[in-house]
Design a protein around this motif. Structure first.
Motif, short mmCIF file in Angstrom:
data_model
loop_
_atom_site.label_atom_id
_atom_site.label_comp_id
_atom_site.label_asym_id
_atom_site.label_seq_id
_atom_site.Cartn_x
_atom_site.Cartn_y
_atom_site.Cartn_z
N VAL A 43 7.24 10.52 -13.35
CA VAL A 43 8.39 10.88 -12.44
C VAL A 43 9.52 11.77 -13.16
O VAL A 43 9.85 11.34 -14.07
N SER A 44 9.80 12.87 -12.65
CA SER A 44 10.99 13.58 -13.33
C SER A 44 12.36 12.63 -12.80
O SER A 44 12.28 12.10 -11.69
N GLY A 45 13.25 13.00 -13.46
CA GLY A 45 14.67 12.28 -13.16
C GLY A 45 15.27 11.53 -14.09
O GLY A 45 14.52 11.28 -15.15
N ASP A 46 16.33 11.12 -13.72
CA ASP A 46 17.13 9.86 -14.56
C ASP A 46 16.52 8.65 -14.43
O ASP A 46 15.60 8.38 -13.79
N ILE A 47 17.34 7.78 -14.95
CA ILE A 47 16.94 6.39 -15.04
C ILE A 47 16.84 5.79 -13.41
O ILE A 47 15.99 4.87 -13.30
N LYS A 48 17.62 6.20 -12.68
CA LYS A 48 17.63 5.69 -11.29
C LYS A 48 16.21 6.18 -10.86
O LYS A 48 15.59 5.29 -9.96
N ALA A 49 15.73 7.36 -10.76
CA ALA A 49 14.65 7.76 -10.20
C ALA A 49 13.55 6.94 -10.87
O ALA A 49 12.42 6.82 -10.21
N GLN A 50 13.43 6.73 -12.14
CA GLN A 50 12.50 6.13 -13.17
C GLN A 50 12.41 4.75 -12.62
O GLN A 50 11.40 4.09 -12.39
N THR A 51 13.29 4.02 -12.42
CA THR A 51 13.71 2.83 -11.95
C THR A 51 12.98 2.30 -10.60
O THR A 51 12.03 1.60 -10.44
N ARG A 52 13.41 3.36 -9.74
CA ARG A 52 12.88 3.39 -8.37
C ARG A 52 11.29 3.37 -8.42
O ARG A 52 10.71 2.70 -7.76
N GLN A 53 10.80 4.42 -9.24
CA GLN A 53 9.14 4.41 -9.05
C GLN A 53 8.63 3.24 -9.79
O GLN A 53 7.63 2.87 -9.06
N ALA A 54 9.22 2.73 -10.90
CA ALA A 54 8.68 1.72 -11.49
C ALA A 54 8.52 0.37 -10.22
O ALA A 54 7.62 -0.21 -10.28
N LEU A 55 9.66 0.12 -9.58
CA LEU A 55 9.77 -0.78 -8.63
C LEU A 55 8.76 -0.63 -7.63
O LEU A 55 8.18 -1.33 -6.76
N LYS A 56 8.65 0.55 -7.17
CA LYS A 56 7.49 0.84 -5.97
C LYS A 56 6.16 0.70 -6.45
O LYS A 56 5.47 0.04 -5.56
N ASN A 57 5.84 0.69 -7.85
CA ASN A 57 4.68 0.60 -8.34
C ASN A 57 4.45 -0.89 -8.29
O ASN A 57 3.28 -1.36 -7.69
N VAL A 58 5.31 -1.80 -8.73
CA VAL A 58 5.21 -3.26 -8.56
C VAL A 58 5.20 -3.64 -7.13
O VAL A 58 4.37 -4.46 -7.17
N ALA A 59 5.87 -3.10 -6.31
CA ALA A 59 5.91 -3.34 -4.87
C ALA A 59 4.31 -3.03 -4.45
O ALA A 59 3.59 -3.95 -3.65
N ALA A 60 3.59 -2.00 -4.77
CA ALA A 60 2.24 -1.88 -4.39
C ALA A 60 1.47 -2.86 -4.82
O ALA A 60 0.37 -3.17 -3.95
N ILE A 61 1.55 -3.32 -5.99
CA ILE A 61 0.70 -4.07 -6.63
C ILE A 61 0.78 -5.50 -5.93
O ILE A 61 -0.20 -6.19 -5.55
N LEU A 62 2.11 -5.92 -5.52
CA LEU A 62 2.29 -7.15 -5.19
C LEU A 62 1.74 -7.27 -3.59
O LEU A 62 1.18 -8.29 -3.36
N GLU A 63 1.91 -6.26 -2.74
CA GLU A 63 1.23 -5.86 -1.60
C GLU A 63 -0.23 -6.12 -1.52
O GLU A 63 -0.85 -6.96 -0.76
N ALA A 64 -0.79 -5.58 -2.39
CA ALA A 64 -2.19 -5.72 -2.62
C ALA A 64 -2.74 -7.19 -2.79
O ALA A 64 -3.91 -7.38 -2.55
N ALA A 65 -1.95 -8.10 -3.35
CA ALA A 65 -1.93 -9.35 -3.65
C ALA A 65 -1.68 -10.28 -2.52
O ALA A 65 -1.95 -11.49 -2.76
#
Length: 129
Positions: A43-65
């Motif tokens: 994703v483009s953007g600063d550390i905030k945008a990148q942190t937000r996307q990384a945590l969204k990815n984590v959340a999606a995996i957790l939900e699948a489990a």
């Protein structure tokens, strides 16, 4: 016994590893960088945008489990630049509530795809009633 967990709502593994592994009632996620799961691109953007996307990815995996960020007991945050810690921490606080997971945060020389952040978790999978 260990069981792989995968979802198309998070970036596919780009090597010989699983998005997450379940062992008993614990889930260990692979480090998630800020890839858009639809495009596979950083994703483009600063550390905030990148942190937000990384945590969204984590959340999606957790939900699948069958669990969620509310059940995370430990995180490890890898930062390309420790000067980004305060901004990362601000976004991190949007995703977690007290009691907060235990956390380690370390600076690293580089991350895959030149990401600014990578986050991995250890999460409890609650027993179903």
């Amino acid at each position: 016994m260990k069981t792989a967990v995968a979802t198309d709502k998070a970036p596919a593994a780009i090597g010989p590893y699983s998005q997450a592994i379940r062992v008993g009632n614990l889930l260990f996620t692979a480090g998630q960088i800020p890839l858009d799961p639809a495009t596979g691109q950083l994703v483009s953007g600063d550390i905030k945008a990148q942190t937000r996307q990384a945590l969204k990815n984590v959340a999606a995996i957790l939900e699948a489990a069958g669990t969620s960020l509310a059940h995370v007991v430990k995180t490890t945050v890898f930062l390309k630049n420790m000067a980004d810690f305060a901004a990362m921490n601000e976004v991190y606080g949007e995703f977690f509530t007290a009691p907060y997971p235990a956390r380690s945060a370390v600076a690293v020389a580089s991350l895959p795809k030149d990401a600014a952040v990578e986050i991995e978790t250890v999460t409890l999978i609650p027993e179903k009633d």
